[in-house]
Write a protein that holds these residues in place. Structure first.
Motif, PDB file in Angstrom:
ATOM      1  N   UNK A  87     -14.433  -0.364 -43.890  1.00 49.20           N
ATOM      2  CA  UNK A  87     -14.478   0.648 -44.955  1.00 49.20           C
ATOM      3  C   UNK A  87     -13.159   1.411 -44.960  1.00 49.20           C
ATOM      4  N   UNK A  88     -12.324   1.128 -45.982  1.00 47.52           N
ATOM      5  CA  UNK A  88     -11.000   1.737 -46.080  1.00 47.52           C
ATOM      6  C   UNK A  88     -11.090   3.092 -46.798  1.00 47.52           C
ATOM      7  N   UNK A  89     -10.115   3.958 -46.529  1.00 49.71           N
ATOM      8  CA  UNK A  89     -10.023   5.232 -47.250  1.00 49.71           C
ATOM      9  C   UNK A  89      -9.249   5.012 -48.550  1.00 49.71           C
ATOM     10  N   UNK A  90      -9.443   5.937 -49.471  1.00 50.54           N
ATOM     11  CA  UNK A  90      -8.771   5.790 -50.765  1.00 50.54           C
ATOM     12  C   UNK A  90      -7.255   5.923 -50.616  1.00 50.54           C
ATOM     13  N   UNK A  91      -6.791   6.759 -49.676  1.00 49.17           N
ATOM     14  CA  UNK A  91      -5.355   6.907 -49.470  1.00 49.17           C
ATOM     15  C   UNK A  91      -4.739   5.615 -48.950  1.00 49.17           C
ATOM     16  N   UNK A  92      -5.487   4.878 -48.138  1.00 45.18           N
ATOM     17  CA  UNK A  92      -4.993   3.590 -47.645  1.00 45.18           C
ATOM     18  C   UNK A  92      -4.852   2.607 -48.789  1.00 45.18           C
ATOM     19  N   UNK A  93      -5.788   2.674 -49.738  1.00 40.92           N
ATOM     20  CA  UNK A  93      -5.727   1.779 -50.901  1.00 40.92           C
ATOM     21  C   UNK A  93      -4.515   2.122 -51.760  1.00 40.92           C
ATOM     22  N   UNK A  94      -4.267   3.418 -51.962  1.00 42.51           N
ATOM     23  CA  UNK A  94      -3.120   3.831 -52.775  1.00 42.51           C
ATOM     24  C   UNK A  94      -1.812   3.397 -52.128  1.00 42.51           C
ATOM     25  N   UNK A  95      -1.687   3.572 -50.828  1.00 38.29           N
ATOM     26  CA  UNK A  95      -0.462   3.151 -50.131  1.00 38.29           C
ATOM     27  C   UNK A  95      -0.277   1.641 -50.185  1.00 38.29           C
ATOM     28  N   UNK A  96      -1.373   0.938 -50.069  1.00 38.95           N
ATOM     29  CA  UNK A  96      -1.281  -0.529 -50.067  1.00 38.95           C
ATOM     30  C   UNK A  96      -0.801  -1.064 -51.410  1.00 38.95           C
TER      31      UNK A  96
END
Length: 394
Positions: A277-286
């Motif tokens: 379960x990823x955080x939304x900030x990790x998704x944005x950075x990715x």
């Protein structure tokens, strides 16, 4: 010796009575309200022509007498007030340019306050001189706004029928007093606005009030109206804002409930799998904040982005286009299906993301809830309230 003491006593008594009378005269106040005259326009207070000035003074006194009659039902004042009232009239006139002694130049005497016409002193005595028909006709003609010339003419015509009328052989002062009595009575009792109302003053006494006074009242009324309108607009705006805030809060809560439901479903799936379960900030950075340069495909449910995780792993992320409850359910189902599939030609599901994001109203860039499934990225965010995403490696 006794005679001398008697003389001293008489002198003392005379001195005491003189002081008492002087103090009494000093404290006697005129019962007529001459402050009404101070509100008259300059042209209605003084004139360079002596005859016109005398006429204005007489008309002003009639206006004051009408106000006194309305308050007390009496035309005349007591003899004790004659001199104080006359001094008040003269002192007011002395403030104007080209002033003079009113009694000497105009011939207006102090008996104007105490004798009047035929010694009629009260309202009841005056009405007894006239029939009920005449009195009712005057009220019917004058009890209206006298601003319009036709209404004023109708009123003054009806007043002319009042008694007592002009009598031949009488001196001018006597007839003048009787004529003024008609206007004094009509202004006091035939019009509900009263004698000091500006249109009554103009029609019945041929005088006008200062424009600044009426302009001031108009300004005050305008301020009150604007204040009331502003308050009403404020209340309505507050009510609309409160309703919108409640509506938005309700929508957010419903989305959060749907999101919690979806998250619960995915958490139960993850219990049996190795999904992250990823955080939304990790998704944005990715995805470099979902850069258009990272789009590698698109489908009916949303765009697919190329991304790089913090550990350097390259992934594909699928972002859903809508945030409806049906879309949330579809996302959960898709994650469940892909997570259970294993094949050499399929990219394995790496994980997902469920997050609440701040509402935005930019139509071209809705805030998302992203999901990356099996090299394809999903996201719910057409409303910009929540986004869901799952990730998988290539």
């Amino acid at each position: 010796m006794s005679m001398l003491m008697f003389v001293y006593f008489l002198l003392f008594l005379f001195g005491f009575l003189s002081v008492s009378l002087s103090q009494s005269n000093a404290t006697v106040k005129c019962p007529l309200d001459f402050s009404i005259q101070s509100r008259l326009a300059e042209a209605s207070r003084h004139s360079n022509d002596a005859n016109m000035q005398c006429q204005l003074i007489r008309q002003g006194i009639g206006l004051v007498q009408s106000d006194y009659l309305r308050r007390t039902n009496s035309f005349l004042i007591s003899d004790a007030f004659t001199e104080p009232c006359w001094q008040t009239v003269q002192s007011l006139f002395d403030k104007y340019p080209n002033h003079f002694d009113i009694r000497t130049v105009c011939g207006i005497q102090t008996h104007i306050f105490t004798q009047g016409c035929r010694n009629l002193t009260t309202r009841a005595q005056y009405e007894a001189k006239n029939s009920k028909f005449t009195l009712n006709s005057v009220v019917e003609a004058c009890n209206q706004s006298l601003q319009i010339g036709e209404a004023c003419a109708t009123c003054t015509t009806s007043i002319s029928a009042l008694e007592p009328s002009y009598e031949r052989g009488r001196n001018s002062d006597y007839n003048s007093d009787c004529i003024y009595y008609k206007c004094i009575y009509a202004a006091a009792f035939s019009n509900s606005f009263g004698p000091a109302y500006k249109h009554n003053v103009e029609c019945l006494f041929a005088l006008t009030f200062d424009r600044s006074e009426s302009a001031k009242k108009h300004g005050e009324h305008l301020i009150i109206a604007c204040s009331a309108s502003g308050f009403l607009i404020f209340v309505m705006s507050f009510a609309v804002f409160w309703w919108l805030w409640r509506y938005k809060l309700k929508m957010i809560r419903s989305k959060k409930d749907a999101l919690d439901s979806t998250s619960s479903d995915l958490d139960s799936i993850c219990g049996d799998t190795t999904l992250i379960k990823f955080s939304f900030s990790e998704v944005e950075k990715a995805t470099k904040n979902f850069s258009k340069l990272n789009i590698i495909g698109s489908g009916g449910f949303g765009n697919v982005y190329k991304g790089v995780l913090l550990d350097g792993t390259e992934v594909a992320l699928k972002r859903f286009k809508n945030c409806s409850s049906a879309g949330d359910a579809g996302f959960s189902h898709e994650v469940e299906v892909i997570a259970s599939v294993r094949h050499v030609n399929l990219v394995a599901l790496r994980g997902y993301c469920i997050a609440m994001t701040q509402f935005e109203v930019i139509p071209d860039r809705p805030t998302p809830i992203t999901a990356d499934v099996d090299g394809m990225e999903n996201s719910f965010s057409s409303t910009g309230i929540s986004s869901m995403s799952s990730f998988s490696t290539y």
